[in-house]
Design a protein around this motif. Sequence first.
Motif, PDB file in Angstrom:
ATOM      1  N   TYR A   1       8.600  11.950  -4.948  1.00 50.76           N
ATOM      2  CA  TYR A   1       9.714  10.943  -5.297  1.00 50.76           C
ATOM      3  C   TYR A   1      10.544  10.896  -4.847  1.00 50.76           C
ATOM      4  N   PRO A   2      11.277   9.877  -4.457  1.00 49.74           N
ATOM      5  CA  PRO A   2      12.151  10.539  -3.812  1.00 49.74           C
ATOM      6  C   PRO A   2      12.916  10.723  -5.016  1.00 49.74           C
ATOM      7  N   PRO A   3      14.700  11.267  -5.196  1.00 55.36           N
ATOM      8  CA  PRO A   3      15.624  10.774  -6.049  1.00 55.36           C
ATOM      9  C   PRO A   3      15.895  10.170  -7.297  1.00 55.36           C
ATOM     10  N   ALA A   4      16.143   9.943  -8.586  1.00 57.40           N
ATOM     11  CA  ALA A   4      16.515   9.336  -9.109  1.00 57.40           C
ATOM     12  C   ALA A   4      15.433   8.371  -9.153  1.00 57.40           C
ATOM     13  N   TRP A   5      13.974   8.743  -9.025  1.00 60.92           N
ATOM     14  CA  TRP A   5      13.204   6.874  -8.375  1.00 60.92           C
ATOM     15  C   TRP A   5      13.116   6.808 -10.118  1.00 60.92           C
ATOM     16  N   HIS A   6      13.144   5.820 -10.715  1.00 59.72           N
ATOM     17  CA  HIS A   6      12.324   5.560 -12.385  1.00 59.72           C
ATOM     18  C   HIS A   6      11.545   5.593 -11.684  1.00 59.72           C
ATOM     19  N   ILE A   7      10.842   6.068 -14.140  1.00 64.71           N
ATOM     20  CA  ILE A   7       9.301   5.639 -14.493  1.00 64.71           C
ATOM     21  C   ILE A   7       9.287   5.315 -15.414  1.00 64.71           C
ATOM     22  N   ASP A   8       8.618   3.892 -15.898  1.00 66.18           N
ATOM     23  CA  ASP A   8       8.620   3.749 -17.152  1.00 66.18           C
ATOM     24  C   ASP A   8       6.493   3.825 -17.048  1.00 66.18           C
ATOM     25  N   GLN A   9       5.978   3.867 -16.256  1.00 73.40           N
ATOM     26  CA  GLN A   9       4.712   4.049 -16.972  1.00 73.40           C
ATOM     27  C   GLN A   9       4.186   3.951 -15.039  1.00 73.40           C
ATOM     28  N   VAL A  10       3.024   4.900 -15.147  1.00 71.68           N
ATOM     29  CA  VAL A  10       2.520   5.294 -13.831  1.00 71.68           C
ATOM     30  C   VAL A  10       0.830   4.780 -14.386  1.00 71.68           C
ATOM     31  N   SER A  11       0.665   3.713 -13.401  1.00 74.17           N
ATOM     32  CA  SER A  11      -0.748   2.731 -13.492  1.00 74.17           C
ATOM     33  C   SER A  11      -2.066   2.700 -12.385  1.00 74.17           C
ATOM     34  N   ASN A  12      -1.069   4.475 -11.338  1.00 68.18           N
ATOM     35  CA  ASN A  12      -1.973   4.310 -10.680  1.00 68.18           C
ATOM     36  C   ASN A  12      -3.394   4.774 -10.565  1.00 68.18           C
ATOM     37  N   GLY A  13      -4.342   4.199 -10.391  1.00 69.04           N
ATOM     38  CA  GLY A  13      -6.130   5.671 -10.540  1.00 69.04           C
ATOM     39  C   GLY A  13      -6.309   6.214  -9.572  1.00 69.04           C
ATOM     40  N   VAL A  14      -6.594   7.110  -9.675  1.00 63.41           N
ATOM     41  CA  VAL A  14      -6.766   8.805  -8.233  1.00 63.41           C
ATOM     42  C   VAL A  14      -8.528   8.682  -8.098  1.00 63.41           C
ATOM     43  N   SER A  15      -8.804   8.897  -6.679  1.00 59.98           N
ATOM     44  CA  SER A  15      -9.764   9.147  -6.368  1.00 59.98           C
ATOM     45  C   SER A  15     -10.219  10.735  -5.753  1.00 59.98           C
ATOM     46  N   VAL A  16     -11.368  10.819  -5.461  1.00 62.39           N
ATOM     47  CA  VAL A  16     -11.811  12.277  -4.469  1.00 62.39           C
ATOM     48  C   VAL A  16     -13.098  11.177  -4.538  1.00 62.39           C
ATOM     49  N   ASP A  17     -13.269  12.620  -3.160  1.00 55.84           N
ATOM     50  CA  ASP A  17     -14.340  12.171  -2.600  1.00 55.84           C
ATOM     51  C   ASP A  17     -13.834  13.049  -1.461  1.00 55.84           C
ATOM     52  N   VAL A  18     -15.332  13.448  -0.592  1.00 57.66           N
ATOM     53  CA  VAL A  18     -15.663  14.359   0.653  1.00 57.66           C
ATOM     54  C   VAL A  18     -14.943  13.410   2.263  1.00 57.66           C
ATOM     55  N   LEU A  19     -13.891  13.658   2.406  1.00 57.72           N
ATOM     56  CA  LEU A  19     -13.384  12.791   3.292  1.00 57.72           C
ATOM     57  C   LEU A  19     -13.909  12.405   4.666  1.00 57.72           C
ATOM     58  N   LYS A  20     -14.233  13.907   5.077  1.00 62.57           N
ATOM     59  CA  LYS A  20     -15.074  14.694   6.424  1.00 62.57           C
ATOM     60  C   LYS A  20     -16.279  15.095   5.590  1.00 62.57           C
ATOM     61  N   PRO A  21     -17.173  15.219   6.707  1.00 59.99           N
ATOM     62  CA  PRO A  21     -18.934  15.910   6.397  1.00 59.99           C
ATOM     63  C   PRO A  21     -18.275  17.034   6.131  1.00 59.99           C
ATOM     64  N   ALA A  22     -19.241  17.720   6.162  1.00 57.39           N
ATOM     65  CA  ALA A  22     -19.019  18.869   5.766  1.00 57.39           C
ATOM     66  C   ALA A  22     -17.808  20.170   4.465  1.00 57.39           C
ATOM     67  N   ASP A  23     -16.715  18.913   4.997  1.00 58.56           N
ATOM     68  CA  ASP A  23     -15.338  19.166   4.274  1.00 58.56           C
ATOM     69  C   ASP A  23     -15.742  19.345   3.144  1.00 58.56           C
ATOM     70  N   PRO A  24     -14.964  20.575   1.787  1.00 59.05           N
ATOM     71  CA  PRO A  24     -14.730  20.584   0.970  1.00 59.05           C
ATOM     72  C   PRO A  24     -13.805  19.051   0.401  1.00 59.05           C
ATOM     73  N   PRO A  25     -14.673  18.932  -1.584  1.00 56.99           N
ATOM     74  CA  PRO A  25     -13.627  17.330  -1.692  1.00 56.99           C
ATOM     75  C   PRO A  25     -12.546  17.485  -1.470  1.00 56.99           C
ATOM     76  N   SER A  26     -11.708  15.883  -1.743  1.00 61.69           N
ATOM     77  CA  SER A  26     -10.605  16.376  -1.701  1.00 61.69           C
ATOM     78  C   SER A  26      -9.872  15.445  -3.103  1.00 61.69           C
ATOM     79  N   VAL A  27      -9.110  15.116  -3.826  1.00 61.45           N
ATOM     80  CA  VAL A  27      -8.281  14.364  -4.342  1.00 61.45           C
ATOM     81  C   VAL A  27      -7.096  13.597  -3.767  1.00 61.45           C
ATOM     82  N   VAL A  28      -7.429  12.176  -4.457  1.00 67.43           N
ATOM     83  CA  VAL A  28      -6.163  11.216  -3.084  1.00 67.43           C
ATOM     84  C   VAL A  28      -5.441  10.285  -3.786  1.00 67.43           C
TER      85      VAL A  28
END
Length: 484
Positions: free
Chosen positions: A95-122
């Motif tokens: 986050y930038p300095p002094a960024w105000h957060i009241d709530q965070v509604s962003n979801g999160v994704s998990v998947d293998v982005l490139k073949p043969a790579d381990p999973p990544s959290v996006v």
Amino acid sequence: MKAGSRSLTLFVLAIFVAVAFSGCVSRSEDNPHLKVFGDPAESGRKQWPGPFQGAIAFYDIDDDGSDEIVAHSTDKNVYVYSSTGKTVAVLPTSYPPAWHIDQVSNGVSVDVLKPADPPSVVIADHAATISVWTFVSDKSDDDSFKFEKKWDRRMTECKKNPSMDAGPTVVDLDGGGTKEILVHTEDAGLFALSADGETLWHHCWSGGHSAPVAADLDGNGKTEAIFASDSGFISVFDGASGAPLWTFDAQDHIRPGSVPVSPTVAELDGEPPMEILFTARHAPRDDPEAFDTFNMGIFAIRQNPTTWKNELVWMTQPEWANPISYTRLAVHDVDGDKNPDIFGMDWNTIGHRPGEWQRLGPGNVFRLTADGETVWKREIDAWWSNKGIAIGDVDGDGAFEVLANGPKDGSDGFWRLSAETGKAEGFIPLAPWKMTGGANLVDLDHDGTMEIVARVVHSDAEKEGGILVYDLDASADVAWRGDG
């Protein structure tokens, strides 16, 4: 109230109740299905997580046969829990300095982005910074997962200081086997990123709060990217190139027409192209006397295969509906008649500008036909009926039920409604916990039976978040898992 001194007392009503928090797991002697993801006194962490509001991801990151739970907290961290409740990783956000957060509604994704790579959290955070953390298996064990941050970047092409409420959508846009990432800023900006974080294409069109959707609408083997905006615009792009294909403006029918949750893609008539279903807000003027006459619009649209232009299949504004919905529409043939059924829940408020979030009374859970006709609607006198729903055979009787958040006798919890008739079949109390998001029906252990997963806060400490998990004996017959 100190977390370590907190006493949890939950009563079982109907067939199930559960609670879960970050940390270690203990089991109730009275209820072997009850899991408590332990408090800081047990987990060794200094404090509880902040509330979880965005969609949860479920993925078997370490390939041990059970899904991990990945959730984004308002305390700026993303938590990774094992299916047994251990906190195996905590990933910070930027986050930038002094960024105000009241709530965070962003979801999160998990998947293998490139073949043969381990999973990544996006991760997409409230300041519109996208980051990718990749699992490092040889430095991880059952108690602790190691992730390497591959990259992060802020989406500033369309606005210097953007914000973001939507989660990222991970999908193979061009059929090449490598996944891309779709993101949507709140202010203005629709983006497709490569697995390495480079911008593949973008449009500085109106922003919104809903996560992008990807689907092959016309069955030609190519993926379309679908964005819904606060200005009522549905925009459909060629996923690989970003070329605009068609748009639809809900403001041609209602005002302001904002679309706060992701559209749902479904086949309503059995013939391509598929339809896009969504709800849009109707609050046309600042007149409190008229607020209870404003009814949200429910739309089914598609691209006409002959003219290639948008086509309104149907629109309905039920007179029982509130002005807005924050519940994504669910589509499934629940009665086996080979016709899809549409389920949703409205939000019992006028919203903002006008209204200042004035509450209007009960919320409504509903079922529509594939043509948009009301089959049933059931009032739920929730304080805020802005949670997702889930649909599954929860009690193992061969019929589907709808799980919808609401209160009973002063306790927050779930109503279990017959998907066929809307009749209440049971209530699951969660006191002293209150839900911050809808339920998920998932098979965490991959053993053929469901768990219920939900986000909660304590009624006496609403800045402390938790995740409830309950093991069901019912088979994993799920029609709509929920949106996390």
